[in-house]
Enzyme design. Structure first.
Site, PDB file in Angstrom:
ATOM      1  N   GLY A 253      44.080  33.346  13.200  1.00 51.50           N
ATOM      2  CA  GLY A 253      43.047  32.314  13.237  1.00 51.50           C
ATOM      3  C   GLY A 253      43.296  31.331  14.361  1.00 51.50           C
ATOM      4  N   ALA A 254      42.626  30.189  14.293  1.00 54.47           N
ATOM      5  CA  ALA A 254      42.695  29.225  15.388  1.00 54.47           C
ATOM      6  C   ALA A 254      44.118  28.714  15.618  1.00 54.47           C
ATOM      7  CB  ALA A 254      41.750  28.057  15.109  1.00 54.47           C
TER       8      ALA A 254
ATOM      9  N   GLY B  82      47.073  30.151  14.646  1.00 53.94           N
ATOM     10  CA  GLY B  82      47.937  31.240  15.083  1.00 53.94           C
ATOM     11  C   GLY B  82      47.688  31.629  16.527  1.00 53.94           C
TER      12      GLY B  82
ATOM     13  N   ARG C   8      45.828  19.021   1.357  1.00 47.79           N
ATOM     14  CA  ARG C   8      46.661  20.188   1.622  1.00 47.79           C
ATOM     15  C   ARG C   8      47.154  20.809   0.313  1.00 47.79           C
ATOM     16  NH1 ARG C   8      48.010  16.325   5.513  1.00 47.79           N
ATOM     17  NH2 ARG C   8      47.765  16.992   7.684  1.00 47.79           N
TER      18      ARG C   8
ATOM     19  N   ASN D  48      47.272  30.132  -1.158  1.00 44.72           N
ATOM     20  CA  ASN D  48      48.242  30.269  -0.078  1.00 44.72           C
ATOM     21  C   ASN D  48      49.635  30.655  -0.553  1.00 44.72           C
ATOM     22  OD1 ASN D  48      46.200  29.706   1.644  1.00 44.72           O
ATOM     23  ND2 ASN D  48      46.971  27.742   2.355  1.00 44.72           N
TER      24      ASN D  48
ATOM     25  N   SER E 134      51.737  27.214   7.029  1.00 50.25           N
ATOM     26  CA  SER E 134      50.722  27.247   5.973  1.00 50.25           C
ATOM     27  C   SER E 134      50.881  26.070   5.012  1.00 50.25           C
ATOM     28  CB  SER E 134      50.821  28.557   5.191  1.00 50.25           C
ATOM     29  OG  SER E 134      50.803  29.672   6.053  1.00 50.25           O
ATOM     30  N   ASN E 135      49.761  25.524   4.574  1.00 49.51           N
ATOM     31  CA  ASN E 135      49.762  24.371   3.672  1.00 49.51           C
ATOM     32  C   ASN E 135      49.621  24.780   2.207  1.00 49.51           C
ATOM     33  OD1 ASN E 135      50.026  21.976   5.297  1.00 49.51           O
ATOM     34  ND2 ASN E 135      48.055  22.474   6.204  1.00 49.51           N
TER      35      ASN E 135
ATOM     36  N   ASP F  93      53.021  15.698  13.020  1.00 48.38           N
ATOM     37  CA  ASP F  93      52.760  14.330  12.566  1.00 48.38           C
ATOM     38  C   ASP F  93      53.317  13.312  13.559  1.00 48.38           C
ATOM     39  OD1 ASP F  93      51.681  15.488  10.288  1.00 48.38           O
ATOM     40  OD2 ASP F  93      53.558  15.355   9.169  1.00 48.38           O
TER      41      ASP F  93
ATOM     42  N   ARG G  51      51.025  13.006  16.499  1.00 45.01           N
ATOM     43  CA  ARG G  51      49.865  12.175  16.147  1.00 45.01           C
ATOM     44  C   ARG G  51      50.249  10.699  16.086  1.00 45.01           C
ATOM     45  NH1 ARG G  51      47.558  16.580  11.689  1.00 45.01           N
ATOM     46  NH2 ARG G  51      46.262  17.720  13.200  1.00 45.01           N
TER      47      ARG G  51
ATOM     48  N   HIS H  48      54.551  16.423   4.425  1.00 44.52           N
ATOM     49  CA  HIS H  48      53.407  16.659   5.313  1.00 44.52           C
ATOM     50  C   HIS H  48      52.121  16.575   4.487  1.00 44.52           C
ATOM     51  CE1 HIS H  48      51.175  18.112   8.718  1.00 44.52           C
ATOM     52  NE2 HIS H  48      50.822  19.236   8.114  1.00 44.52           N
TER      53      HIS H  48
END
Length: 308
Positions: free
Chosen positions: A9-10, A12, A88, A95, A119-120, A148, A151, A175
């Site tokens: 996905g985006a 990865g 999350r 997940n 993965s969350n 984090d 950010r 997280h």
């Protein structure tokens, strides 16, 4: 140096791209369960090689873990992403099953690998990998704090009206939107404490904006962010692959450090060729200690939802 990224996905794909562009890995394997998806992403990325000047070989695989064999580092990004309004923690049911299956399959083909969990809910998924794979704890790393902290530095630079290269800061703790602990007491602008430049109210706003950084982007994008998460993962992978001995806040299994045990949570660590080479003890203010304690309780509460 062979790196596997599970999940095309985006996040990865972004991770694979940044690793390839940095040109330190000989091979990156992208794996996904969707037929042809990883192969397509790999082909698209390989067509960037001459344009971006990298020689890393990128291959894709539809759920064939044999192609990941003998990977030095494996990154798990697979699972459902957040949608607007989701925490999350709400991703745990689906997940957890995915991460358990993926990590077992990776270790089967690469018993000496180092696993990075994205993965969350990330801290709980990292704990799950510890409980189900039996790998030494220094070879299981949760990626959250690096993102984090990036950010946090973005918000600090914004508040200071300073170039981001002038700013340093770190986020530890869980997280999650409530679990992050931005270390205001250690944040600096070119070695000068940020409290010399910004009021307490402004610094508190920076901390709050940092904690909801992911949720803010999810609301804007309609799904989880991917550029910064991919860049954060590539930084951890490079630090390990190139034995850089860099300090990153990562989710790691604690055994008394910071007064915590039997959970994975973000703390500063030194990353090198062996994975987590040392947990770094930093002094915390009284408020930061209380926030860290509350964060740990939140992580344990989510861990209790696992079916181990």
């Amino acid at each position: 140096m062979k790196v596997t990224v599970v999940g095309a996905g985006a996040v990865g794909a972004s991770c694979a791209e940044y690793i390839a562009i940095k040109n330190f890995a000989s091979e990156v394997v992208i794996l996904d369960i969707k037929e042809g998806y990883a192969e397509g992403k790999a082909m698209d990325l390989m067509q960037c090689a001459s344009l971006n000047g990298f020689d890393t070989k990128i291959t894709g695989s539809t759920n064939d873990y044999a192609k990941t064999a003998n990977s030095d580092i494996c990154v798990i990004t697979s699972g459902i992403p957040r949608k607007p309004g989701m925490t999350r923690e709400e991703l745990i049911g689906i997940n957890a099953g995915i991460v358990k299956t993926v990590s077992s399959s990776l270790v089967e083909h690469s018993p000496n690998t180092i696993i990075i969990v994205v993965s969350n809910p990330m801290d709980t998924m990292t704990y799950l990998v510890h409980k189900t794979t039996g790998l030494p704890k220094h070879r299981i790393i949760g990626m959250g704090g690096a993102l984090d902290s990036a950010r946090f530095k973005y918000r600090l630079a914004e508040a200071l009206e300073a170039p981001i290269s002038d700013v340093d800061g770190m986020v530890i703790g869980g997280h999650s939107d409530t679990g992050m602990v931005p270390l205001i007491s250690h944040a600096t602008r070119n070695s000068i404490k940020v409290s010399e430049f910004l009021s307490e109210d402004r610094l508190n706003q920076v901390a709050e904006d940092t904690k909801v950084g992911g949720a803010t982007l999810t609301k804007l994008l309609g799904t989880s962010a991917w550029y910064a998460p991919g860049a954060a993962v590539s930084g951890l992978v490079q630090a390990i692959a190139c034995d850089q001995k860099k300090i990153f806040p990562c989710s790691t299994l604690l055994d008394g450090e910071y007064g915590l045990s039997d959970l994975c949570i973000g703390v500063p660590v030194i990353l090198g060729r062996n994975g987590i080479e040392k947990i770094v003890d930093v002094s915390l203010s009284d408020a930061e200690k209380e926030h860290m304690k509350a964060s740990a309780e939140g992580v344990k509460k989510t861990n209790n939802l696992l079916e181990l």
